[in-house]
Design a protein around this motif. Structure first.
Motif, short mmCIF file in Angstrom:
data_model
loop_
_atom_site.label_atom_id
_atom_site.label_comp_id
_atom_site.label_asym_id
_atom_site.label_seq_id
_atom_site.Cartn_x
_atom_site.Cartn_y
_atom_site.Cartn_z
N ILE A 169 -41.26 -14.95 -16.60
CA ILE A 169 -40.21 -15.46 -16.02
C ILE A 169 -38.79 -14.98 -16.79
O ILE A 169 -38.01 -14.15 -16.18
N GLU A 170 -39.11 -15.16 -18.05
CA GLU A 170 -37.77 -14.50 -18.86
C GLU A 170 -37.58 -13.09 -18.72
O GLU A 170 -36.49 -12.76 -18.82
N GLU A 171 -38.66 -12.61 -18.59
CA GLU A 171 -38.63 -11.01 -18.72
C GLU A 171 -38.08 -10.48 -17.01
O GLU A 171 -37.06 -9.47 -17.19
N PHE A 172 -38.58 -11.24 -15.94
CA PHE A 172 -37.92 -11.06 -14.83
C PHE A 172 -36.27 -11.02 -14.66
O PHE A 172 -35.50 -10.44 -14.10
N ALA A 173 -36.15 -12.48 -15.44
CA ALA A 173 -34.62 -12.79 -15.10
C ALA A 173 -33.77 -11.87 -16.23
O ALA A 173 -32.69 -11.54 -15.73
N ALA A 174 -34.22 -11.54 -17.19
CA ALA A 174 -33.44 -10.71 -18.10
C ALA A 174 -33.23 -9.07 -17.42
O ALA A 174 -32.17 -8.45 -17.96
N LYS A 175 -34.11 -8.76 -16.76
CA LYS A 175 -33.96 -7.44 -16.03
C LYS A 175 -33.46 -7.49 -14.61
O LYS A 175 -33.16 -6.51 -13.67
N GLY A 176 -32.80 -8.76 -14.65
CA GLY A 176 -32.09 -8.87 -13.24
C GLY A 176 -33.04 -9.12 -11.83
O GLY A 176 -32.45 -8.78 -10.69
N LYS A 177 -34.15 -9.48 -12.00
CA LYS A 177 -35.18 -9.61 -10.91
C LYS A 177 -34.80 -10.86 -10.34
O LYS A 177 -34.59 -11.76 -10.69
N VAL A 178 -35.14 -10.90 -9.08
CA VAL A 178 -35.43 -12.26 -8.33
C VAL A 178 -36.40 -13.41 -8.98
O VAL A 178 -37.36 -12.76 -8.94
N VAL A 179 -36.04 -14.50 -9.36
CA VAL A 179 -36.98 -15.46 -9.64
C VAL A 179 -36.72 -16.61 -8.62
O VAL A 179 -35.66 -17.06 -8.47
N ALA A 180 -37.82 -16.99 -7.93
CA ALA A 180 -37.88 -17.95 -6.93
C ALA A 180 -38.91 -19.04 -6.92
O ALA A 180 -39.93 -18.78 -7.32
N SER A 181 -38.76 -20.16 -6.31
CA SER A 181 -39.61 -21.24 -6.46
C SER A 181 -39.49 -22.25 -5.08
O SER A 181 -38.13 -22.27 -4.97
N VAL A 182 -40.35 -23.09 -5.00
CA VAL A 182 -40.28 -24.15 -4.05
C VAL A 182 -40.94 -25.42 -4.43
O VAL A 182 -42.03 -25.30 -5.02
N CYS A 183 -40.25 -26.42 -3.85
CA CYS A 183 -40.93 -27.88 -4.12
C CYS A 183 -41.32 -28.14 -5.63
O CYS A 183 -40.44 -28.27 -6.43
N HIS A 184 -42.50 -28.38 -6.13
CA HIS A 184 -42.89 -28.46 -7.43
C HIS A 184 -42.59 -27.33 -8.40
O HIS A 184 -42.47 -27.36 -9.54
#
Length: 231
Positions: A121-136
């Motif tokens: 997650i931290e790597e994706f976020a740091a590279k400006g990638k989309v991070v997404a999730s739903v519900c829990h």
């Protein structure tokens, strides 16, 4: 070349205290999967343990009238039965356009504290990638940090399965903590639909952080991911 989305599923399949199976929740994967693959996006699935990621049988029963979800359950078993170990995706964010976590109660027990998950997650976020999730699913973000050391969710509008919804399904007493509470504890600005089970999808950071409240929000999260990656 078709954009790729990394989907991370829970490996946790049984709540001992409740004496009942759990896992990931059928429409929270099937609806975004249908939206994304219909647009030509390639889906790659991972889980902490690799192999079979447990599908919550209650979700199959609950959505037995949902033709799309039932077709997915019947025809796409390889998607969740042949997941790759999540650890093998560390250092590979450049291969993907987005990272997506479906919900179900499973992530509350394993993915929330999973070191590989947090690192990815931290790597994706740091590279400006989309991070997404739903519900829990948004529980996976509570221990992740931005490059500046702040909590990933700090000062962001975030949604996820509400305390009221958890109470309504009788599962609050079996959870290690409540999702809504944890989001607030790390500085996230928790939002929810006006009524329990109402659809709510929040898009922050120009599409880089996407959260949905509940199963009704899953298709909308898929559509938000699609828009954010420009597919």
């Amino acid at each position: 070349m078709a954009p790729k989305v990394l989907v991370v599923l829970t490996s946790f399949g049984y709540i001992e205290a409740a004496k009942q199976p759990t896992g990931w929740y059928l429409p929270e994967l099937s609806h975004p999967y249908d939206v994304l693959t219909h647009a030509g996006v390639e889906i790659v699935t991972a889980s902490p343990k690799g192999g079979v990621a447990p599908l919550d049988p209650a979700s199959v029963e609950m959505f037995k009238e949902d033709a799309g979800a039932q077709a997915f359950a019947a025809e796409k078993k390889a998607v969740w039965e042949q997941t790759q170990p999540l650890s093998s995706f560390r250092g590979r964010a450049d291969e993907f356009a987005a990272l997506f976590y479906p919900g179900g109660h499973g992530p509350m027990f394993d993915l929330v504290d999973d070191e590989d998950s947090i690192a990815v997650i931290e790597e994706f976020a740091a590279k400006g990638k989309v991070v997404a999730s739903v519900c829990h699913g948004p529980i996976v973000f509570v221990n992740a940090k931005r490059p500046d050391g702040k909590a990933l969710l700090a000062d962001r509008d975030v949604t996820g399965f509400s305390n009221a919804e958890e109470d309504a399904v009788g599962m609050s007493k079996y959870m290690p903590f409540l999702l809504e509470d944890r989001i607030k504890a790390v500085g996230g600005s928790y939002k929810k639909a006006e009524q329990p089970w109402g659809e709510l999808v929040l898009v922050q950071d120009g599409g880089k952080l996407i959260t949905g409240q509940n199963p009704a929000s899953a298709k909308g999260v898929g559509e938000a991911i699609l828009k954010a990656i420009g597919a």
